[in-house]
Enzyme design. Structure first.
Site, mmCIF file in Angstrom:
data_model
loop_
_atom_site.group_PDB
_atom_site.id
_atom_site.type_symbol
_atom_site.label_atom_id
_atom_site.label_comp_id
_atom_site.label_asym_id
_atom_site.label_seq_id
_atom_site.Cartn_x
_atom_site.Cartn_y
_atom_site.Cartn_z
ATOM 1 N N PHE A 188 1.807 -8.291 0.033
ATOM 2 C CA PHE A 188 2.395 -6.986 0.314
ATOM 3 C C PHE A 188 2.239 -6.622 1.793
ATOM 4 C CE2 PHE A 188 1.571 -7.061 -4.277
ATOM 5 C CZ PHE A 188 2.843 -6.797 -4.730
ATOM 6 N N SER A 189 1.621 -5.495 2.115
ATOM 7 C CA SER A 189 1.644 -5.019 3.501
ATOM 8 C C SER A 189 0.752 -5.798 4.450
ATOM 9 C CB SER A 189 1.297 -3.536 3.555
ATOM 10 O OG SER A 189 2.374 -2.777 3.054
ATOM 11 N N ASN A 190 0.006 -6.762 3.955
ATOM 12 C CA ASN A 190 -0.639 -7.686 4.878
ATOM 13 C C ASN A 190 0.389 -8.524 5.628
ATOM 14 O OD1 ASN A 190 -3.612 -7.615 5.008
ATOM 15 N ND2 ASN A 190 -3.444 -7.739 2.782
#
Length: 404
Positions: free
Chosen positions: A71-73
């Site tokens: 995801f937002s990594n």
């Protein structure tokens, strides 16, 4: 540990035995479905562990080369591509985006800068017009829709997390300046030279190694302002960015089309080992083994806090960002969700709990990846506890374990 649960495997230096024990307990108790954990200190791997299941209990074990959506990594990986272009003199972070992308200026966006896209202050965290299923996987359609979108606030005056739009906004700048989508640029310029098993746009040949994400239970009762907006404010930026996703949620992140699409905000696929190596390199100033991600001076400017708020327009908690990276968000005094990874550290959380950070003061790179999503809008207790245990083994606590 149950006989039906795969053992935790991998390497852990004796000095970090308490971290391994904590990870093993989490897997054995079923708190984790499957996960990997890795830590580098001064460029040396001191922890590289994995365990649990890649799909469902009793199914496929999580193996050394298992990966999953983080995801937002993904956002820092995309941001690093933009910063390489800036370092090369091809992109100016404080020049209007429209200089590079003329059609972007429509609907009051003429003053938005690349820095505003990177630090979540541009005012474009979501799209108002309903997206058809599959739109998220059509780059051209999403870019054109963002060209026509008007900001939710005057750009630069408020902070609101650009959960999915970040990828197309920053990514289109990368595409226009380099001729490559961000995933290809990242692979050529950063991932391949560093030997990272990190993909933004996964080749079909790698698909069998991807663990299946287990989402959290459906939300029925609001426990905080974020959840209240989801349930009761359908036109809020919070609800729109979570629900108007063009097919990414609720099933796109477990689909082949979702894995291949190269979503530069949330579609990255990797494991803890690659995150720890990437952030371990950044913790050393941005260069190792003859491979330079960014110059140390550039990196220092990248992680400076350029946007901060007591009420993020989307996450509805206090947030602090550099240009593509989260900085410590310690909201425990007010009982709100936090991302506590150290006062000097920078990195990112991923939906459900994954974490990658660099601590230059400790020359530390940390990566944690899991496939059972946990609660919270920032970082839940699993990663907080693991990181705190790492700090404790290093002889000090930068994260207060008593809070978790």
């Amino acid at each position: 540990m149950s006989a039906d649960t795969p053992l935790v495997e991998g390497h852990c230096d004796a000095a970090f035995a308490p971290v391994r024990a904590l990870f093993e307990r989490s897997v054995a108790a079923g708190e984790e479905l499957g996960a990997s954990l890795a830590v580098e200190i001064d460029g040396r791997t001191v922890i590289d562990l994995w365990g649990g299941w890649a799909d469902a209990p009793g199914g496929t074990p999580w193996r050394r080369d298992t990966m999953c959506v983080v995801f937002s990594n993904t956002k820092p990986a995309t941001a690093l591509c933009a910063h390489r272009l800036a370092e090369a003199g091809e992109l100016e972070l404080d020049r209007p985006v429209a200089h590079y992308w003329p059609a972007f200026a429509a609907e009051g966006k003429e003053a938005i800068t690349p820095r505003m896209l990177l630090d979540h202050s541009a005012g474009l965290p979501a799209l108002r017009e309903p997206l058809p299923d599959g739109a998220a996987f059509d780059w051209t359609q999403m870019v054109q829709r963002l060209e026509r979108e008007r900001p939710f606030w005057t750009p630069g005056t408020r902070v609101g997390y650009h959960a999915l739009t970040f990828g197309w906004l920053v990514g289109e700048l990368i595409r226009r300046l380099s001729g490559q989508l961000p995933g290809a640029f990242f692979r050529d310029q950063i991932a391949a030279p560093l030997g990272l098993d990190f993909w933004i746009g996964l080749p079909e040949s790698e698909e069998p190694r991807v663990a299946r994400i287990t989402p959290p239970p459906p939300l029925t009762v609001a426990r905080n302002p974020f959840e209240h907006a989801l349930l009761h404010e359908p036109q809020s930026p919070t609800a729109l960015y979570m629900k108007n996703t063009g097919g990414w949620r609720p099933s796109g992140f477990n689909s082949r089309i979702g894995h291949a699409a190269g979503l530069g905000a949330a579609g990255g696929i990797t494991n803890a080992r690659a995150l720890a190596r990437l952030y371990g390199t950044l913790a050393l100033g941005g260069e190792r083994d003859g491979v330079r991600v960014l110059r140390a001076g550039t990196l220092a400017r990248v992680i400076e806090i350029t946007s901060a708020t007591h009420d993020d327009a989307c996450l509805r908690v206090p947030t602090r960002f550099g240009a593509g990276f989260m900085r410590q968000m310690d909201n425990r005094a007010t009982g709100q969700d936090s991302a506590c990874f150290g006062s000097d550290a920078f990195g990112h959380v991923g939906a459900g709990g994954s974490l990658g950070i660099a601590s230059p003061a400790r020359r530390l790179g940390f990566g944690y990846v899991m496939n059972r999503m946990g609660p919270g809008v920032l970082l839940n207790q699993r990663a907080h506890r693991l990181l705190d245990a790492v700090h404790a083994c290093m002889g000090g606590r930068d994260v207060a374990s008593s809070a978790y």
